[in-house]
Design a protein around this motif. Sequence first.
Motif, mmCIF file in Angstrom:
data_model
loop_
_atom_site.group_PDB
_atom_site.id
_atom_site.type_symbol
_atom_site.label_atom_id
_atom_site.label_comp_id
_atom_site.label_asym_id
_atom_site.label_seq_id
_atom_site.Cartn_x
_atom_site.Cartn_y
_atom_site.Cartn_z
ATOM 1 N N CYS A 130 0.847 -1.198 0.000
ATOM 2 C CA CYS A 130 0.000 0.000 0.000
ATOM 3 C C CYS A 130 0.880 1.244 0.000
ATOM 4 C CB CYS A 130 -0.906 -0.017 1.225
ATOM 5 S SG CYS A 130 -1.924 1.477 1.404
ATOM 6 N N ASN A 131 0.623 2.167 -0.929
ATOM 7 C CA ASN A 131 1.429 3.382 -1.002
ATOM 8 C C ASN A 131 1.113 4.359 0.124
ATOM 9 O OD1 ASN A 131 -1.164 4.105 -2.164
ATOM 10 N ND2 ASN A 131 -0.199 5.977 -2.877
ATOM 11 N N ARG A 132 0.045 4.091 0.895
ATOM 12 C CA ARG A 132 -0.353 4.992 1.965
ATOM 13 C C ARG A 132 0.208 4.578 3.325
ATOM 14 N NH1 ARG A 132 -4.332 4.265 -1.779
ATOM 15 N NH2 ARG A 132 -5.737 5.979 -2.298
ATOM 16 N N CYS A 133 0.217 3.249 3.580
ATOM 17 C CA CYS A 133 0.642 2.812 4.913
ATOM 18 C C CYS A 133 1.698 1.711 4.879
ATOM 19 C CB CYS A 133 -0.569 2.356 5.738
ATOM 20 S SG CYS A 133 -1.296 0.799 5.182
ATOM 21 N N GLY A 134 2.041 1.203 3.691
ATOM 22 C CA GLY A 134 3.086 0.198 3.586
ATOM 23 C C GLY A 134 2.663 -1.206 3.956
#
Length: 278
Positions: A230-234
């Motif tokens: 996820c590019n937001r939270c990894g």
Amino acid sequence: MSLAATLAAKTINQDVRNRILILDVERVAGITQQAWWERRDLQKRYIHHETVIREPRTTIVCAKWYDSDEIIRLSEWDKGGRGQFLKAVHTLMSSADIIVGHNLDNADIPWLEGDLYFPRIGHKHKPNLPPLPPFKTVDTLKVARRFKSGVAFKSLNALCQILQIPAKTDEYDRDRMERACGGNVEDQQRLIEYCAGDVIATQGLYDWFRPHIKNHPALFVDGRDKLTVCNRCGSTTMPTSRRYVANVLSYSMLKCTSCGGYSRLSIEPERMSVVRGV
């Protein structure tokens, strides 16, 4: 689900290697000479450089690394004065891959860059610092504005109250800042704690907003599937039955198993048409 549980579910994966800095600043107001005959003469008065007695300048910077509980408190009245204060701020910002703040892009960052490189009228210090290395920013005010009229109040304090995130416990006072710059220790400490509180509130708002930040800077996680995190939270993403539809191509979509954010897989898109509208 409680607010604490909701925010905990949205926190960034501890394996993320990016250094994320949450930042907030406080400033002292500028002073100019003003000559006027009637009160209406002061409306929309242009400020000429020659009339400036003191420029606004940053006096406090508070920050924390996303993965740390420690609040970093820096001010121009610390030991070493304004010169050491600006060097410490420069070092801090130079260490960050991503800087997060509320109204960061139009306020905190340009203010700080001005302070780091340009002398301020009304203060004797002349900065001589090298350019900052590049970093990405996440401005939570810009994220709030994407909701447009869906959220009517977009200040940090208002958003935190609406979302029930621990928010401001004090308020900025211009006279208090004047006294702090004059050496009043009690006012100095109170303003620093006010700024530190904004940093904590900003991180809470950032965690709440992050699943909605589709253009969040990429987060790097080592491992076999590091290209599909996820590019937001990894965190881990899973394929969904939905596809992201563009004008000509469609893409496979992934959904984060932690924050719930959606992303598209940019490899092997499916062509839907060879026709484009003109």
